[in-house]
Design an enzyme around this catalytic site. Sequence first.
Site, PDB file in Angstrom:
ATOM      1  CB  CYS A  26      -6.622   2.536  21.021  1.00  0.00           C
ATOM      2  SG  CYS A  26      -6.709   2.426  19.204  1.00  0.00           S
ATOM      3  CG  ASP A  60      -6.515  -6.823  18.545  1.00  0.00           C
ATOM      4  OD1 ASP A  60      -6.705  -8.064  19.611  1.00  0.00           O
ATOM      5  OD2 ASP A  60      -6.910  -6.067  18.194  1.00  0.00           O
TER       6      ASP A  60
END
Length: 226
Positions: free
Chosen positions: A12, A136
């Site tokens: 990412c 996360d």
Amino acid sequence: MTPHHRTRIKICGLTREEDVDAAVRAGADAIGFVLYAPSPRHVTAQRAGELASRLPPFVTPVLLFVNAPLDHIREGCDAVPQALLQFHGDETAAECQAAGRPYLRAARIPTGPAGAGFDLLKYASDHSAAQAILLDALVEGYGGGGQSFDWTAFPWSHPLLNASSRLVLSGGLTPANVTDGITRVRPWAVDVSSGVEAAKGIKDPDKMLAFVAAVRAADAQTPCPT
């Protein structure tokens, strides 16, 4: 021979053509583009479209949004029509679904002992329409900031989590620790950003290769779920 689970890999926060190409060569299954202006990895919808146009078949572009208005999300979808969406802010389940596209929903889990107090089972249930829950770490702002949460804090085999088919492990992953994370959580996929960077938004080709190699080493130790 015992079949082994193949953990999918998302890299990412890409901003440059050469990094997209290197990530694909390394073996990434998905490439993430951050459409959130305060991020040092931010790209515009137009830029995301330019970068995504380099992707070969079966490598999925992912557009990351944080509390974005619907017209901004639609602009991203128009620029990258094949994209999977990722919602990383405070979006409700209804707001995530309003875009009308398959999506990932990020769960921002506190680091340290406080992580065990996060009701991940309820979160997964509330966001049952998401294609996957991305795990996360909760830090100031949005994004994991290169930090990990406690990987032992949750019952990964619980049917509401179904880690091996519905969870994406993220937050502080590096070539050095991703094997341990996969062994503990056994997720469907892993997501890395800062752990393979030379600088914010600038990926390191050697680190990406090392990360993919570490994931495959973990897979060699992880049989497919029965």
